[in-house]
Design a protein around this motif. Structure first.
Motif, mmCIF file in Angstrom:
data_model
loop_
_atom_site.group_PDB
_atom_site.id
_atom_site.type_symbol
_atom_site.label_atom_id
_atom_site.label_comp_id
_atom_site.label_asym_id
_atom_site.label_seq_id
_atom_site.Cartn_x
_atom_site.Cartn_y
_atom_site.Cartn_z
ATOM 1 N N ARG A 125 0.818 -1.217 0.000
ATOM 2 C CA ARG A 125 0.000 0.000 0.000
ATOM 3 C C ARG A 125 0.848 1.263 0.000
ATOM 4 N NH1 ARG A 125 -4.594 -2.104 4.364
ATOM 5 N NH2 ARG A 125 -5.788 -3.373 2.847
ATOM 6 N N ALA A 126 2.043 1.166 0.574
ATOM 7 C CA ALA A 126 2.944 2.320 0.587
ATOM 8 C C ALA A 126 3.565 2.550 -0.785
ATOM 9 C CB ALA A 126 4.043 2.118 1.635
ATOM 10 N N GLY A 127 3.605 1.491 -1.610
ATOM 11 C CA GLY A 127 4.148 1.605 -2.967
ATOM 12 C C GLY A 127 5.474 0.890 -3.119
ATOM 13 N N LEU A 128 5.539 -0.023 -4.081
ATOM 14 C CA LEU A 128 6.769 -0.764 -4.357
ATOM 15 C C LEU A 128 7.492 -0.172 -5.557
ATOM 16 C CD1 LEU A 128 5.482 -4.445 -3.925
ATOM 17 C CD2 LEU A 128 6.448 -2.906 -2.187
ATOM 18 N N MET A 129 8.757 -0.490 -5.700
ATOM 19 C CA MET A 129 9.548 0.021 -6.816
ATOM 20 C C MET A 129 9.270 -0.740 -8.112
ATOM 21 S SD MET A 129 13.214 0.754 -4.945
ATOM 22 C CE MET A 129 13.938 1.453 -6.416
ATOM 23 N N THR A 130 8.758 -1.965 -7.984
ATOM 24 C CA THR A 130 8.321 -2.742 -9.142
ATOM 25 C C THR A 130 6.971 -3.371 -8.778
ATOM 26 O OG1 THR A 130 9.289 -4.877 -8.484
ATOM 27 C CG2 THR A 130 10.716 -3.347 -9.668
ATOM 28 N N PRO A 131 6.118 -3.650 -9.753
ATOM 29 C CA PRO A 131 4.803 -4.241 -9.446
ATOM 30 C C PRO A 131 4.918 -5.743 -9.208
ATOM 31 C CG PRO A 131 5.008 -3.944 -11.805
ATOM 32 C CD PRO A 131 6.266 -3.367 -11.195
ATOM 33 N N THR A 132 5.807 -6.097 -8.292
ATOM 34 C CA THR A 132 6.141 -7.509 -8.085
ATOM 35 C C THR A 132 6.309 -7.823 -6.607
ATOM 36 O OG1 THR A 132 7.382 -7.531 -10.174
ATOM 37 C CG2 THR A 132 7.801 -9.342 -8.644
ATOM 38 N N LEU A 133 5.702 -8.913 -6.162
ATOM 39 C CA LEU A 133 5.952 -9.440 -4.830
ATOM 40 C C LEU A 133 6.131 -10.951 -4.975
ATOM 41 C CD1 LEU A 133 4.572 -8.501 -1.428
ATOM 42 C CD2 LEU A 133 4.322 -10.886 -2.120
ATOM 43 N N CYS A 134 7.222 -11.472 -4.445
ATOM 44 C CA CYS A 134 7.520 -12.895 -4.573
ATOM 45 C C CYS A 134 7.368 -13.596 -3.221
ATOM 46 C CB CYS A 134 8.940 -13.110 -5.098
ATOM 47 S SG CYS A 134 9.183 -12.571 -6.799
ATOM 48 N N LEU A 135 6.742 -14.763 -3.252
ATOM 49 C CA LEU A 135 6.581 -15.601 -2.068
ATOM 50 C C LEU A 135 7.133 -16.986 -2.372
ATOM 51 C CD1 LEU A 135 2.861 -14.806 -1.116
ATOM 52 C CD2 LEU A 135 4.906 -13.928 0.049
ATOM 53 N N SER A 136 7.851 -17.560 -1.428
ATOM 54 C CA SER A 136 8.253 -18.959 -1.572
ATOM 55 C C SER A 136 8.046 -19.671 -0.243
ATOM 56 C CB SER A 136 9.702 -19.089 -2.040
ATOM 57 O OG SER A 136 10.615 -18.517 -1.131
ATOM 58 N N TYR A 137 7.791 -20.973 -0.357
ATOM 59 C CA TYR A 137 7.415 -21.747 0.828
ATOM 60 C C TYR A 137 8.071 -23.120 0.759
ATOM 61 C CZ TYR A 137 4.378 -24.030 4.284
ATOM 62 O OH TYR A 137 3.899 -24.711 5.372
ATOM 63 N N GLY A 138 8.540 -23.578 1.895
ATOM 64 C CA GLY A 138 9.204 -24.876 1.961
ATOM 65 C C GLY A 138 8.227 -26.021 2.086
ATOM 66 N N GLY A 139 7.316 -26.121 1.138
ATOM 67 C CA GLY A 139 6.306 -27.169 1.154
ATOM 68 C C GLY A 139 5.300 -26.937 0.048
ATOM 69 N N GLU A 140 4.175 -27.626 0.127
ATOM 70 C CA GLU A 140 3.122 -27.474 -0.867
ATOM 71 C C GLU A 140 2.546 -26.054 -0.823
ATOM 72 O OE1 GLU A 140 2.169 -29.801 -2.941
ATOM 73 O OE2 GLU A 140 2.874 -31.707 -2.103
ATOM 74 N N LEU A 141 2.331 -25.462 -1.991
ATOM 75 C CA LEU A 141 1.818 -24.098 -2.027
ATOM 76 C C LEU A 141 0.413 -23.995 -1.447
ATOM 77 C CD1 LEU A 141 3.117 -22.758 -5.460
ATOM 78 C CD2 LEU A 141 4.027 -22.350 -3.161
ATOM 79 N N GLU A 142 -0.355 -25.053 -1.528
ATOM 80 C CA GLU A 142 -1.693 -25.025 -0.925
ATOM 81 C C GLU A 142 -1.613 -24.818 0.581
ATOM 82 O OE1 GLU A 142 -4.621 -24.744 -2.317
ATOM 83 O OE2 GLU A 142 -3.528 -24.635 -4.200
ATOM 84 N N GLU A 143 -0.576 -25.326 1.208
ATOM 85 C CA GLU A 143 -0.375 -25.098 2.649
ATOM 86 C C GLU A 143 -0.125 -23.617 2.906
ATOM 87 O OE1 GLU A 143 2.793 -27.462 4.146
ATOM 88 O OE2 GLU A 143 1.935 -29.373 3.487
ATOM 89 N N MET A 144 0.724 -23.003 2.078
ATOM 90 C CA MET A 144 1.027 -21.576 2.252
ATOM 91 C C MET A 144 -0.229 -20.730 2.097
ATOM 92 S SD MET A 144 3.576 -19.118 0.016
ATOM 93 C CE MET A 144 2.420 -19.061 -1.368
ATOM 94 N N ARG A 145 -1.081 -21.098 1.151
ATOM 95 C CA ARG A 145 -2.279 -20.296 0.871
ATOM 96 C C ARG A 145 -3.310 -20.366 1.978
ATOM 97 N NH1 ARG A 145 -1.827 -22.782 -5.109
ATOM 98 N NH2 ARG A 145 -0.323 -21.281 -5.945
ATOM 99 N N LEU A 146 -3.138 -21.309 2.902
ATOM 100 C CA LEU A 146 -4.040 -21.427 4.042
ATOM 101 C C LEU A 146 -3.502 -20.721 5.287
ATOM 102 C CD1 LEU A 146 -5.102 -25.198 3.683
ATOM 103 C CD2 LEU A 146 -6.460 -23.169 3.096
ATOM 104 N N LEU A 147 -2.303 -20.164 5.193
ATOM 105 C CA LEU A 147 -1.709 -19.503 6.345
ATOM 106 C C LEU A 147 -2.458 -18.216 6.685
ATOM 107 C CD1 LEU A 147 2.106 -19.945 5.546
ATOM 108 C CD2 LEU A 147 0.753 -21.212 7.229
ATOM 109 N N PRO A 148 -2.525 -17.869 7.963
ATOM 110 C CA PRO A 148 -3.264 -16.667 8.373
ATOM 111 C C PRO A 148 -2.647 -15.393 7.800
ATOM 112 C CG PRO A 148 -2.012 -17.574 10.221
ATOM 113 C CD PRO A 148 -1.961 -18.589 9.132
ATOM 114 N N GLY A 149 -3.459 -14.584 7.185
ATOM 115 C CA GLY A 149 -3.005 -13.322 6.618
ATOM 116 C C GLY A 149 -2.689 -13.388 5.136
#
Length: 314
Positions: free
Chosen positions: A244-268
């Motif tokens: 919301r404050a503004g990034l320098m590129t329109p990109t945010l990267c996420l990586s997770y040490g497991g199945e991505l479906e697990e990450m998508r269930l994390l709070p927040g």
């Protein structure tokens, strides 16, 4: 001009993105006991490793980046023919010899490439630029995505180089490790004293999760939060704040040490995705590289983006 892109396998982007954009990978080999696995950004192979009995001995693993000679061969056998200029983006040199190996290889490549290009019918010179992303894992992905965007937009070499070097010093990577004792064992095996036995033991006993931060090649803890759910919720909320404050590129990267479906269930997680959509920031998700998982442990969460300097507030 034909411009190519090379990253090492610690760069957390999905294999489909890498393949679709013709990004060359410098693999990192992982050796655990008698098992030898080449990390080539293959999510299925990484998840099979994660679920195998080998993962239980991950703290004992030895990671072996490509040597100077191996990097030279990759370029001379393929890249000096397919491209006129190549950017090679590496994991921070403070954590790996890949950057130094690639830099040494670049001198040899620029001395030896002419016969290969001539045989392929190319008379123009070849150029190579090795850039230290000064980041790791999901943070590396931010610079690589921007490089792809600029290449596809037809930007010139000088403009791309200046942009990538500026992003390198403004990329911020945050990680919440799942298992402090694993991380301590791993850092000890590598001679890194950044996670002491006392802090790891107390952190595990009290369920304290640190938020680790990497910028300009330096890694340090910036917060200690009780409970895994609370820590990842705080990290995602911080991501919302930065988007919301503004990034320098329109990109945010996420990586997770497991199945991505697990990450998508994390709070927040959902709130972060909503904030990115509203701000027209593209989210790139990937299973953490085999190299990354061996070094920081399964179940760890990493977030990377480029922005102005800021502080992480608990």
């Amino acid at each position: 001009m034909r411009i190519g892109l090379v990253v090492d396998s610690a760069c957390d982007l999905r294999g489909s993105f890498i393949e679709r954009n013709h990004i060359e990978i410098l693999p990192i080999t992982v050796k655990i006991g008698d098992a030898v696995l080449a990390d080539r950004r293959n999510e299925q192979a990484t998840l099979e490793f994660l679920h195998s009995h080998i993962a239980e001995r991950g703290a004992e693993a030895e990671t072996m980046p490509f040597t100077v000679e191996q990097i030279r061969d990759v370029f001379l056998q393929k890249l000096v023919i397919e491209y006129d200029h190549v950017f090679c983006l590496t994991v921070t040199r403070s954590r790996s010899p890949i950057h130094d190996n690639a830099t040494q290889a670049s001198f040899v490549i620029l001395n030896d490439y002419r016969p290969m290009r001539t045989a392929a019918g190319h008379t123009s010179p070849f150029a190579l630029r090795v850039i230290d992303t000064q980041s790791l894992f999901a943070g590396q992905g931010v610079t690589a995505v921007e490089a792809v965007r600029m290449i596809q937009a037809g930007e010139g070499v000088a403009k791309i180089r200046a942009r990538l070097e500026n992003l390198a010093i403004n990329t911020h990577t945050y990680m919440v490790p799942r298992d402090l004792m694993y991380l301590r064992s791993r850092t000890k095996a590598k001679g890194d004293k950044s996670v002491s036995l006392l802090s790891a033991t107390l952190g595990s006993a009290l369920d304290i999760k640190p938020v680790l931060y990497c910028n300009r090649g330096e890694t340090k803890p910036v917060a200690k939060i009780r409970g895994w759910d609370a820590a990842v919720r705080k990290l995602f909320a911080f991501g919302v704040e930065r988007v919301r404050a503004g990034l320098m590129t329109p990109t945010l990267c996420l990586s997770y040490g497991g199945e991505l479906e697990e990450m998508r269930l994390l709070p927040g997680y959902a709130s972060l995705i909503d904030a990115c959509r509203d701000a027209r920031v593209e989210v790139f998700e990937s299973v953490m590289s085999l190299t990354g998982m061996v070094n920081v442990g399964k179940g760890s969460l990493v977030m990377g983006f480029a922005s102005d300097p800021h502080e992480f507030k608990e």
